[in-house]
Design a protein around this motif. Structure first.
Motif, short mmCIF file in Angstrom:
data_model
loop_
_atom_site.label_atom_id
_atom_site.label_comp_id
_atom_site.label_asym_id
_atom_site.label_seq_id
_atom_site.Cartn_x
_atom_site.Cartn_y
_atom_site.Cartn_z
N PRO A 124 0.80 -1.22 0.00
CA PRO A 124 0.00 0.00 0.00
C PRO A 124 0.83 1.28 0.00
O PRO A 124 0.48 2.25 -0.69
N ALA A 125 1.92 1.30 0.75
CA ALA A 125 2.75 2.52 0.80
C ALA A 125 3.41 2.77 -0.56
O ALA A 125 3.47 3.92 -1.02
N ALA A 126 3.91 1.72 -1.20
CA ALA A 126 4.55 1.89 -2.51
C ALA A 126 3.53 2.31 -3.56
O ALA A 126 3.83 3.17 -4.40
N ALA A 164 0.77 4.03 -2.99
CA ALA A 164 0.44 5.43 -2.69
C ALA A 164 1.52 6.36 -3.21
O ALA A 164 1.22 7.43 -3.77
N ARG A 165 2.79 5.98 -3.05
CA ARG A 165 3.90 6.81 -3.58
C ARG A 165 3.83 6.88 -5.10
O ARG A 165 4.04 7.95 -5.68
N TRP A 166 3.54 5.75 -5.76
CA TRP A 166 3.47 5.73 -7.22
C TRP A 166 2.32 6.63 -7.70
O TRP A 166 2.49 7.42 -8.62
N VAL A 167 1.17 6.51 -7.06
CA VAL A 167 0.01 7.33 -7.43
C VAL A 167 0.34 8.82 -7.25
O VAL A 167 0.04 9.64 -8.12
N GLU A 168 0.98 9.16 -6.16
CA GLU A 168 1.35 10.57 -5.92
C GLU A 168 2.34 11.06 -6.97
O GLU A 168 2.20 12.15 -7.51
N ALA A 169 3.33 10.23 -7.29
CA ALA A 169 4.35 10.61 -8.27
C ALA A 169 3.77 10.74 -9.68
O ALA A 169 4.31 11.50 -10.50
N HIS A 170 2.69 10.03 -9.97
CA HIS A 170 2.12 10.04 -11.32
C HIS A 170 0.76 10.75 -11.39
O HIS A 170 0.04 10.63 -12.38
N ALA A 171 0.44 11.50 -10.35
CA ALA A 171 -0.85 12.20 -10.31
C ALA A 171 -1.02 13.15 -11.49
O ALA A 171 -2.15 13.39 -11.94
N GLY A 172 0.05 13.67 -12.01
CA GLY A 172 -0.01 14.60 -13.13
C GLY A 172 0.02 13.94 -14.50
O GLY A 172 0.11 14.63 -15.52
N LEU A 173 -0.07 12.60 -14.54
CA LEU A 173 -0.07 11.91 -15.84
C LEU A 173 -1.20 12.46 -16.70
O LEU A 173 -2.36 12.47 -16.29
N ALA A 174 -0.85 12.96 -17.87
CA ALA A 174 -1.85 13.57 -18.75
C ALA A 174 -1.39 13.46 -20.20
O ALA A 174 -0.20 13.35 -20.47
N THR A 175 -2.36 13.47 -21.08
CA THR A 175 -2.08 13.47 -22.51
C THR A 175 -2.84 14.61 -23.17
O THR A 175 -3.79 15.15 -22.60
N ALA A 176 -2.43 14.92 -24.36
CA ALA A 176 -3.20 15.84 -25.20
C ALA A 176 -4.48 15.12 -25.61
O ALA A 176 -4.56 13.88 -25.56
N PRO A 177 -5.50 15.87 -26.03
CA PRO A 177 -6.73 15.21 -26.49
C PRO A 177 -6.46 14.26 -27.65
O PRO A 177 -5.59 14.51 -28.48
N PHE A 178 -7.21 13.18 -27.68
CA PHE A 178 -7.08 12.18 -28.74
C PHE A 178 -8.47 11.65 -29.08
O PHE A 178 -9.36 11.64 -28.23
N PRO A 179 -8.66 11.19 -30.33
CA PRO A 179 -9.98 10.68 -30.71
C PRO A 179 -10.17 9.23 -30.30
O PRO A 179 -9.28 8.40 -30.44
N LEU A 180 -11.35 8.93 -29.79
CA LEU A 180 -11.80 7.56 -29.59
C LEU A 180 -12.92 7.38 -30.61
O LEU A 180 -14.04 7.84 -30.40
N ASP A 181 -12.58 6.80 -31.74
CA ASP A 181 -13.50 6.82 -32.88
C ASP A 181 -13.99 5.46 -33.34
O ASP A 181 -14.65 5.36 -34.37
#
Length: 180
Positions: A134-136, A138-155
Motif C-alpha cells: 500500500p505505501a509503494a 500510494a507513492r506511485w500514485v502521488e508521483a504520477h498524479a499529473g499523468l496527462a495526454t493531449a486530447p485524442f480521438p476515440l473513434d
C-alpha cells in the motif's frame, strides 16, 4: 462460451505514454500494449447466439467520436486491498453517455443492465493481495498524479473476446464499428 466486453482503444501515442509510466512498482502486473483499452461495458460469458445478438445490437449504435484525454491516476480496491491501478480518462460526461448507449444495446440483446457507477479509465496494473504494498502504491500514485495526454480521438467501438490464461488475459477484437 464467449467472454465479452465492449471497449474503446486509445491511439498508439497514448498507449506509448501510458506504457512509459508503467515502472517502479514492485508486485505490479503491468498491462501490455495489447491489453490497453477503456472498457465501456463488461458483458461476461455468453453463448454464440447471444454473442451474435449483442454484436447486432452494438452495430446499431449511433454516437459521435469522443475527444478524450488522460488526466491522472487512481486505484480500485477489494476488501481494503488495492487490486487495480488505472489512468483516468475524461470527459466523463461524453464517455458516460456512450456507456449508457452500449448498456442499452446489450440490454436489448438480453443482458441485464450494469448497475455500477461508470468511471472511464484504462487499467495499468493489477495486484495480487500479497503482492500489493500500500505505501509503494500510494507513492506511485502521488508521483504520477499529473499523468496527462493531449486530447485524442476515440473513434471506434470494439467488441472484444477475453481469453484467460496463466499469463494473464488476452483480448481479441471480434467486431469494430466506427463512431461518427
Amino acid at each position: 462460451m464467449h467472454r465479452l466486453f465492449v471497449a474503446l482503444r486509445p491511439p498508439p501515442a497514448v498507449r506509448a505514454a501510458l506504457l512509459a509510466a508503467m515502472e517502479g512498482l514492485p508486485g505490479a502486473r503491468w498491462q501490455d500494449d495489447e491489453q490497453l483499452h477503456l472498457t465501456l461495458r463488461f458483458i461476461g460469458e455468453v453463448d454464440r447466439h447471444r454473442a451474435e445478438d449483442i454484436a447486432a445490437a452494438l452495430a446499431g449504435i449511433a454516437a459521435p467520436t469522443v475527444a478524450a484525454r488522460v488526466e491522472g491516476v487512481g486505484t480500485f480496491d477489494t476488501r481494503g486491498y488495492v487490486d487495480t491501478l488505472w489512468a483516468r480518462v475524461v470527459p466523463v460526461d461524453a464517455l458516460a453517455a456512450l456507456h449508457r448507449k452500449v448498456d442499452q444495446a446489450v440490454a436489448r440483446a438480453g443482458i441485464a443492465p450494469d448497475r455500477r457507477r461508470y468511471l472511464p479509465h484504462v487499467t495499468l496494473a493489477r495486484f495480487g493481495r500479497r503482492a500489493a504494498d500500500p505505501a509503494a502504491i500510494a507513492r506511485w500514485v502521488e508521483a504520477h498524479a499529473g499523468l496527462a495526454t493531449a486530447p485524442f480521438p476515440l473513434d471506434h467501438l470494439l467488441l472484444y473476446e477475453s481469453h484467460l490464461t496463466g499469463d494473464g488475459a488476452r483480448y481479441d477484437a471480434v467486431a469494430r464499428w466506427r463512431l461518427d
